[in-house]
Design a protein around this motif. Structure first.
Motif, PDB file in Angstrom:
ATOM      1  N   ARG A 120       0.840  -1.192   0.000  1.00 26.20           N
ATOM      2  CA  ARG A 120       0.000   0.000   0.000  1.00 26.20           C
ATOM      3  C   ARG A 120       0.874   1.241   0.000  1.00 26.20           C
ATOM      4  O   ARG A 120       2.024   1.205   0.398  1.00 26.20           O
ATOM      5  N   ASP A 121       0.338   2.365  -0.434  1.00 22.57           N
ATOM      6  CA  ASP A 121       1.066   3.621  -0.511  1.00 22.57           C
ATOM      7  C   ASP A 121       0.236   4.721   0.123  1.00 22.57           C
ATOM      8  O   ASP A 121      -0.326   5.554  -0.560  1.00 22.57           O
ATOM      9  N   LEU A 122       0.129   4.707   1.443  1.00 21.13           N
ATOM     10  CA  LEU A 122      -0.670   5.699   2.141  1.00 21.13           C
ATOM     11  C   LEU A 122       0.138   6.954   2.431  1.00 21.13           C
ATOM     12  O   LEU A 122      -0.362   8.059   2.334  1.00 21.13           O
ATOM     13  N   ALA A 123       1.411   6.789   2.791  1.00 17.33           N
ATOM     14  CA  ALA A 123       2.253   7.936   3.098  1.00 17.33           C
ATOM     15  C   ALA A 123       3.567   7.799   2.349  1.00 17.33           C
ATOM     16  O   ALA A 123       4.487   7.141   2.817  1.00 17.33           O
ATOM     17  N   PRO A 124       3.678   8.360   1.141  1.00 20.76           N
ATOM     18  CA  PRO A 124       4.893   8.232   0.333  1.00 20.76           C
ATOM     19  C   PRO A 124       6.110   8.684   1.122  1.00 20.76           C
ATOM     20  O   PRO A 124       6.097   9.692   1.820  1.00 20.76           O
TER      21      PRO A 124
ATOM     22  N   ARG B 122      -3.416  -2.112   4.181  1.00 23.91           N
ATOM     23  CA  ARG B 122      -3.410  -0.708   4.597  1.00 23.91           C
ATOM     24  C   ARG B 122      -4.168  -0.435   5.881  1.00 23.91           C
ATOM     25  O   ARG B 122      -4.196   0.688   6.363  1.00 23.91           O
ATOM     26  N   VAL B 123      -4.829  -1.450   6.467  1.00 21.19           N
ATOM     27  CA  VAL B 123      -5.631  -1.220   7.664  1.00 21.19           C
ATOM     28  C   VAL B 123      -5.287  -2.212   8.765  1.00 21.19           C
ATOM     29  O   VAL B 123      -4.736  -3.291   8.518  1.00 21.19           O
ATOM     30  N   ALA B 124      -5.613  -1.830   9.975  1.00 18.33           N
ATOM     31  CA  ALA B 124      -5.424  -2.707  11.126  1.00 18.33           C
ATOM     32  C   ALA B 124      -6.586  -2.519  12.083  1.00 18.33           C
ATOM     33  O   ALA B 124      -7.243  -1.483  12.101  1.00 18.33           O
TER      34      ALA B 124
ATOM     35  N   TRP C 197     -11.127  -1.622   2.478  1.00 22.93           N
ATOM     36  CA  TRP C 197     -10.188  -1.951   1.405  1.00 22.93           C
ATOM     37  C   TRP C 197      -8.786  -2.064   1.992  1.00 22.93           C
ATOM     38  O   TRP C 197      -8.312  -1.139   2.655  1.00 22.93           O
ATOM     39  N   THR C 198      -8.108  -3.177   1.733  1.00 22.55           N
ATOM     40  CA  THR C 198      -6.718  -3.306   2.171  1.00 22.55           C
ATOM     41  C   THR C 198      -5.758  -2.833   1.084  1.00 22.55           C
ATOM     42  O   THR C 198      -4.633  -2.445   1.377  1.00 22.55           O
ATOM     43  N   ASP C 199      -6.182  -2.908  -0.158  1.00 21.76           N
ATOM     44  CA  ASP C 199      -5.507  -2.312  -1.303  1.00 21.76           C
ATOM     45  C   ASP C 199      -6.557  -2.224  -2.399  1.00 21.76           C
ATOM     46  O   ASP C 199      -7.751  -2.362  -2.129  1.00 21.76           O
ATOM     47  N   ASP C 200      -6.162  -2.012  -3.630  1.00 19.13           N
ATOM     48  CA  ASP C 200      -7.144  -1.821  -4.701  1.00 19.13           C
ATOM     49  C   ASP C 200      -7.810  -3.106  -5.175  1.00 19.13           C
ATOM     50  O   ASP C 200      -8.771  -3.053  -5.948  1.00 19.13           O
ATOM     51  N   THR C 201      -7.324  -4.262  -4.739  1.00 16.07           N
ATOM     52  CA  THR C 201      -7.872  -5.535  -5.220  1.00 16.07           C
ATOM     53  C   THR C 201      -8.290  -6.481  -4.094  1.00 16.07           C
ATOM     54  O   THR C 201      -8.706  -7.599  -4.374  1.00 16.07           O
TER      55      THR C 201
ATOM     56  N   LEU D 198      -9.904 -11.856   4.735  1.00 12.66           N
ATOM     57  CA  LEU D 198      -9.278 -11.031   3.710  1.00 12.66           C
ATOM     58  C   LEU D 198      -9.588 -11.693   2.386  1.00 12.66           C
ATOM     59  O   LEU D 198      -9.269 -12.860   2.172  1.00 12.66           O
ATOM     60  N   MET D 199     -10.248 -10.963   1.467  1.00 14.00           N
ATOM     61  CA  MET D 199     -10.749 -11.574   0.239  1.00 14.00           C
ATOM     62  C   MET D 199     -10.378 -10.748  -0.979  1.00 14.00           C
ATOM     63  O   MET D 199     -10.355  -9.522  -0.932  1.00 14.00           O
ATOM     64  N   SER D 200     -10.092 -11.441  -2.083  1.00 15.98           N
ATOM     65  CA  SER D 200      -9.913 -10.749  -3.352  1.00 15.98           C
ATOM     66  C   SER D 200     -11.274 -10.245  -3.803  1.00 15.98           C
ATOM     67  O   SER D 200     -12.309 -10.809  -3.442  1.00 15.98           O
ATOM     68  N   ILE D 201     -11.308  -9.176  -4.581  1.00 17.15           N
ATOM     69  CA  ILE D 201     -12.598  -8.568  -4.917  1.00 17.15           C
ATOM     70  C   ILE D 201     -13.474  -9.474  -5.768  1.00 17.15           C
ATOM     71  O   ILE D 201     -14.688  -9.286  -5.811  1.00 17.15           O
ATOM     72  N   ASP D 202     -12.868 -10.484  -6.441  1.00 15.73           N
ATOM     73  CA  ASP D 202     -13.702 -11.418  -7.202  1.00 15.73           C
ATOM     74  C   ASP D 202     -14.235 -12.540  -6.326  1.00 15.73           C
ATOM     75  O   ASP D 202     -15.025 -13.379  -6.774  1.00 15.73           O
ATOM     76  N   GLY D 203     -13.805 -12.566  -5.070  1.00 10.83           N
ATOM     77  CA  GLY D 203     -14.304 -13.569  -4.136  1.00 10.83           C
ATOM     78  C   GLY D 203     -13.689 -14.941  -4.294  1.00 10.83           C
ATOM     79  O   GLY D 203     -14.077 -15.881  -3.603  1.00 10.83           O
ATOM     80  N   LYS D 204     -12.689 -15.073  -5.152  1.00 17.63           N
ATOM     81  CA  LYS D 204     -12.127 -16.398  -5.444  1.00 17.63           C
ATOM     82  C   LYS D 204     -11.084 -16.841  -4.426  1.00 17.63           C
ATOM     83  O   LYS D 204     -10.839 -18.038  -4.263  1.00 17.63           O
ATOM     84  N   THR D 205     -10.435 -15.906  -3.756  1.00 16.66           N
ATOM     85  CA  THR D 205      -9.448 -16.267  -2.743  1.00 16.66           C
ATOM     86  C   THR D 205      -9.739 -15.509  -1.455  1.00 16.66           C
ATOM     87  O   THR D 205     -10.154 -14.356  -1.480  1.00 16.66           O
ATOM     88  N   SER D 206      -9.523 -16.194  -0.326  1.00 15.16           N
ATOM     89  CA  SER D 206      -9.752 -15.544   0.960  1.00 15.16           C
ATOM     90  C   SER D 206      -8.869 -16.170   2.029  1.00 15.16           C
ATOM     91  O   SER D 206      -8.489 -17.347   1.921  1.00 15.16           O
TER      92      SER D 206
END
Length: 373
Positions: A61-65, A90-92, A315-319, A343-351
């Motif tokens: 993640r890139d929250l604070a460059p 990006r979250v806790a 969202w933990t990242d964009d995907t 924690l899941m991919s947005i397509d729901g295929k992996t978690s």
């Protein structure tokens, strides 16, 4: 709209059915709190949402460059509430609260992440919010509403107090963690649920470094049946928002820092899902509207996926997202429903499981707070 309102809606639907109806993932809890906020099914008087702690994996993640950020995954599939840090990308899980009902009032007991121990520490305060970066937190002492706000240094384990000119009941940090939005109330916001009798009086923007605090009037919405009507920040921190009772847009009303009504930023009043808009601004977690059920859509409203979950939390990242899922062997109804965070991919295929399962009938319900780290 807060969690309690959404839970009532789902339980009303369930009350006429012997089993949870097909498509639970599309219907449950329509959160959103607030974030804000379909949350894992949670009954105010009995149960609230789950989250947990423990090992490692990595998500970028890139929250604070320019400042390195730990993005390892920490899970705990045994403890609920968690005993160690829970985090993904990006979250806790920065804090959580346990809930009990006393009369008509919801009473919260707060636990804050302690970076020294790696676990969660019980606090004596009535309300809590953690700043992005998880280096400081804000608290209100009880009973609510409170005449002061405390700023906790999470690393040094110290606290200092700032007096307020109006009594406070809610807290929200700005996206950059430099300002604190305090929602003010005339009476305890957790003790009043009758429509048209809300207690919100306005808000105070506090500079934690200087202690400067400025009050502005913004009365409660009489059409909102929730006593607690906490305010929040827009994504860029230039505006604040107030919750509505709408399951469809607009889910929020926006104001400037003087309390003057402003147009909603693009797509920020479109969703009731807590995850809302992806970090890159291209995807939105929605429930209902043009795409019925729980979905991830693009900014043109086109459905990208329909994850098989009950709620999209963060969202933990964009995907990838943190989501709430149901134990398929125990989805028979509100008394037996078991759920956990993954924690899941947005397509729901992996978690990847993040927590153990929580059952609605279990005493000692708890509600997680996710924060950018």
């Amino acid at each position: 709209m807060n969690t309690e309102t959404r839970v009532r809606k789902v339980l009303d639907e369930w009350s006429t059915e012997a089993r949870v109806p097909p498509g639970l993932a599309d219907r449950a809890l329509g959160r959103r709190t607030g974030r804000r906020h379909a949350k894992a099914v949670l009954v105010v008087a009995v149960a609230v949402l789950v989250v947990a702690t423990g090992v490692m994996v990595g998500i970028r993640r890139d929250l604070a460059p320019g400042r390195p950020v730990d993005t390892s995954l920490h899970i705990d599939t045994t403890d609920a509430p968690p005993k160690r840090l829970v985090a993904a990308g990006r979250v806790a899980l920065s804090a959580y609260r346990t809930l009990r009902v006393s009369g008509k009032k919801v009473v919260s007991t707060w636990y804050l992440y302690n970076p020294r121990s790696g676990g969660y520490q019980k606090l004596p305060w009535a309300w809590l919010a953690v700043a992005p970066g998880m280096r400081q937190a804000a608290v209100l002492d009880g009973p609510l509403p409170s005449a002061r706000v405390g700023i906790i240094d999470m690393d040094r384990q110290t606290i200092r107090w700032i007096g307020l000119k109006a009594a406070a009941g809610g807290l929200a940090w700005s996206p950059d963690g430099r300002r604190l939005l305090v929602t003010t109330y005339a009476t305890d916001p957790d003790a009043n649920y009758r429509k048209g009798t809300g207690a919100r009086t306005g808000f105070i923007v506090v500079d934690p470094r200087s202690g400067q605090a400025h009050f502005h009037s913004l009365l409660f919405d009489p059409g909102n049946g929730n006593g607690r009507q906490d305010l929040g920040w827009s994504r860029d921190g230039s505006l604040i928002w107030a919750p509505t009772m709408n399951f469809d847009p607009p889910t929020k009303l926006f104001y400037d820092l003087n309390g003057v009504r402003r147009p909603a930023p693009a797509h920020e009043a479109d969703s009731l899902e807590e995850a809302e808009i992806s970090p890159n601004g291209r995807l939105i977690a929605v429930h209902g509207g043009a795409s019925p059920g729980l979905s991830i859509v693009d900014t043109n409203g086109r459905t990208v996926s329909r994850p098989p979950v009950m709620q999209l939390v963060a969202w933990t990242d964009d995907t990838h997202v943190i989501a709430v899922t149901c134990d398929l062997a125990r989805c028979g109804g509100p008394r037996t429903l078991s759920y956990r965070y993954v924690l899941m991919s947005i397509d729901g295929k992996t978690s990847v499981p993040l927590t153990g399962y929580k059952t609605l009938a279990t005493v000692g319900s708890w509600d997680p707070v996710f924060t950018h780290r």
